[in-house]
Design a protein around this motif. Structure first.
Motif, PDB file in Angstrom:
ATOM      1  N   UNK A  10       0.739  -1.558   0.244  1.00 54.28           N
ATOM      2  CA  UNK A  10       0.121  -0.300   0.153  1.00 54.28           C
ATOM      3  C   UNK A  10       0.960   1.115   0.062  1.00 54.28           C
ATOM      4  N   UNK A  11       1.132   1.953  -0.942  1.00 55.28           N
ATOM      5  CA  UNK A  11       1.829   3.306  -1.366  1.00 55.28           C
ATOM      6  C   UNK A  11       0.629   4.634  -1.592  1.00 55.28           C
ATOM      7  N   UNK A  12       1.163   5.498  -1.145  1.00 56.85           N
ATOM      8  CA  UNK A  12       0.368   7.029  -1.459  1.00 56.85           C
ATOM      9  C   UNK A  12       0.660   7.148  -2.919  1.00 56.85           C
ATOM     10  N   UNK A  13      -0.163   7.728  -3.641  1.00 58.99           N
ATOM     11  CA  UNK A  13       0.063   7.995  -5.351  1.00 58.99           C
ATOM     12  C   UNK A  13       1.161   8.713  -5.693  1.00 58.99           C
ATOM     13  N   UNK A  14       2.244   8.925  -6.330  1.00 59.24           N
ATOM     14  CA  UNK A  14       2.999   8.871  -6.751  1.00 59.24           C
ATOM     15  C   UNK A  14       4.751   8.558  -5.587  1.00 59.24           C
ATOM     16  N   UNK A  15       4.365   7.297  -5.357  1.00 57.41           N
ATOM     17  CA  UNK A  15       5.534   6.637  -4.949  1.00 57.41           C
ATOM     18  C   UNK A  15       5.707   6.213  -5.810  1.00 57.41           C
ATOM     19  N   UNK A  16       6.949   4.862  -5.268  1.00 62.08           N
ATOM     20  CA  UNK A  16       7.783   4.270  -5.801  1.00 62.08           C
ATOM     21  C   UNK A  16       7.356   2.545  -5.109  1.00 62.08           C
ATOM     22  N   UNK A  17       7.243   1.849  -5.649  1.00 65.47           N
ATOM     23  CA  UNK A  17       7.598  -0.044  -5.772  1.00 65.47           C
ATOM     24  C   UNK A  17       8.401  -0.431  -6.111  1.00 65.47           C
ATOM     25  N   UNK A  18       8.614  -1.514  -5.980  1.00 60.48           N
ATOM     26  CA  UNK A  18      10.025  -2.684  -7.225  1.00 60.48           C
ATOM     27  C   UNK A  18       8.636  -3.806  -6.962  1.00 60.48           C
ATOM     28  N   UNK A  19       8.170  -4.352  -7.442  1.00 57.02           N
ATOM     29  CA  UNK A  19       8.221  -6.216  -7.950  1.00 57.02           C
ATOM     30  C   UNK A  19       8.921  -7.049  -8.426  1.00 57.02           C
ATOM     31  N   UNK A  20       9.116  -8.415  -7.881  1.00 60.38           N
ATOM     32  CA  UNK A  20       9.893  -9.004  -8.217  1.00 60.38           C
ATOM     33  C   UNK A  20       9.229 -10.278  -8.850  1.00 60.38           C
ATOM     34  N   UNK A 107       0.930 -16.207  -8.478  1.00 61.88           N
ATOM     35  CA  UNK A 107      -0.559 -16.099  -7.169  1.00 61.88           C
ATOM     36  C   UNK A 107      -1.081 -14.604  -7.134  1.00 61.88           C
ATOM     37  N   UNK A 108       0.158 -13.904  -7.598  1.00 60.48           N
ATOM     38  CA  UNK A 108       0.130 -12.284  -7.701  1.00 60.48           C
ATOM     39  C   UNK A 108       0.779 -11.603  -6.561  1.00 60.48           C
ATOM     40  N   UNK A 109       0.540 -10.215  -6.820  1.00 60.83           N
ATOM     41  CA  UNK A 109       0.897  -9.453  -5.419  1.00 60.83           C
ATOM     42  C   UNK A 109       0.311  -8.469  -5.367  1.00 60.83           C
ATOM     43  N   UNK A 110      -0.583  -7.815  -4.517  1.00 62.38           N
ATOM     44  CA  UNK A 110      -1.557  -6.660  -4.517  1.00 62.38           C
ATOM     45  C   UNK A 110      -0.174  -5.204  -4.246  1.00 62.38           C
ATOM     46  N   UNK A 111      -1.310  -4.689  -5.686  1.00 62.16           N
ATOM     47  CA  UNK A 111      -0.636  -3.359  -5.203  1.00 62.16           C
ATOM     48  C   UNK A 111      -1.600  -2.438  -4.824  1.00 62.16           C
ATOM     49  N   UNK A 112      -2.189  -1.325  -3.618  1.00 61.65           N
ATOM     50  CA  UNK A 112      -3.044  -0.375  -3.535  1.00 61.65           C
ATOM     51  C   UNK A 112      -2.476   0.722  -4.022  1.00 61.65           C
ATOM     52  N   UNK A 113      -2.977   1.495  -4.369  1.00 56.33           N
ATOM     53  CA  UNK A 113      -2.556   3.417  -4.413  1.00 56.33           C
ATOM     54  C   UNK A 113      -3.323   4.101  -3.833  1.00 56.33           C
ATOM     55  N   UNK A 114      -3.330   4.474  -2.375  1.00 56.59           N
ATOM     56  CA  UNK A 114      -4.423   5.383  -2.297  1.00 56.59           C
ATOM     57  C   UNK A 114      -3.936   5.920  -1.509  1.00 56.59           C
ATOM     58  N   UNK A 115      -4.559   7.325  -0.935  1.00 56.47           N
ATOM     59  CA  UNK A 115      -4.688   8.432   0.074  1.00 56.47           C
ATOM     60  C   UNK A 115      -3.777   8.019   1.778  1.00 56.47           C
TER      61      UNK A 115
END
Length: 115
Positions: A10-20, A107-115
């Motif tokens: 769970x991250x805020x808008x504008x943030x970064x993530x790296x998926x593997x 199985x997937x990994x969940x990404x949530x971008x929200x304030x």
């Protein structure tokens, strides 16, 4: 064939993530790898692809300039660097490879971008 995705959160808008995407059970260097995204109520969509030797990549228009796909063939791992994340990027991210007409998915990994 085994595929395991990780790195979501769970991250805020504008943030970064790296998926593997860690793969095993097949000759990793012989196959292209794709990242897909599936939002609630929507079809799974192709986000990015990388060729087996890493020399070519393609992206969905919605992520061009923000996402970068890469692979480390020594580690049998594909990465998806996601920058400037937007709420519209929210979804489950899946890693995929096709071999002899059969698709293999993690199985997937969940990404949530929200304030």
């Amino acid at each position: 064939v085994r595929i395991v995705e990780s790195g979501g959160g769970l991250v805020q808008p504008g943030a970064s993530l790296r998926l593997s995407c860690a793969a095993s059970g097949f000759t990793f260097t012989s196959y292209h790898i794709k990242w897909y995204r599936q939002a609630v109520g929507k079809e799974r969509e192709l986000v990015a692809l990388i060729t087996k030797d890493g020399s070519n990549t393609t992206y969905a228009d919605s992520v061009k300039g923000r996402f970068t796909i890469s692979r480390d063939n020594a580690k049998n791992t594909v990465y998806l660097q996601m920058n400037s994340l937007e709420p519209e990027d929210t979804g489950i991210f899946f890693c995929n490879t096709w071999q002899s007409g059969t698709g293999y998915w993690g199985q997937g990994t969940q990404v949530t971008v929200s304030l």
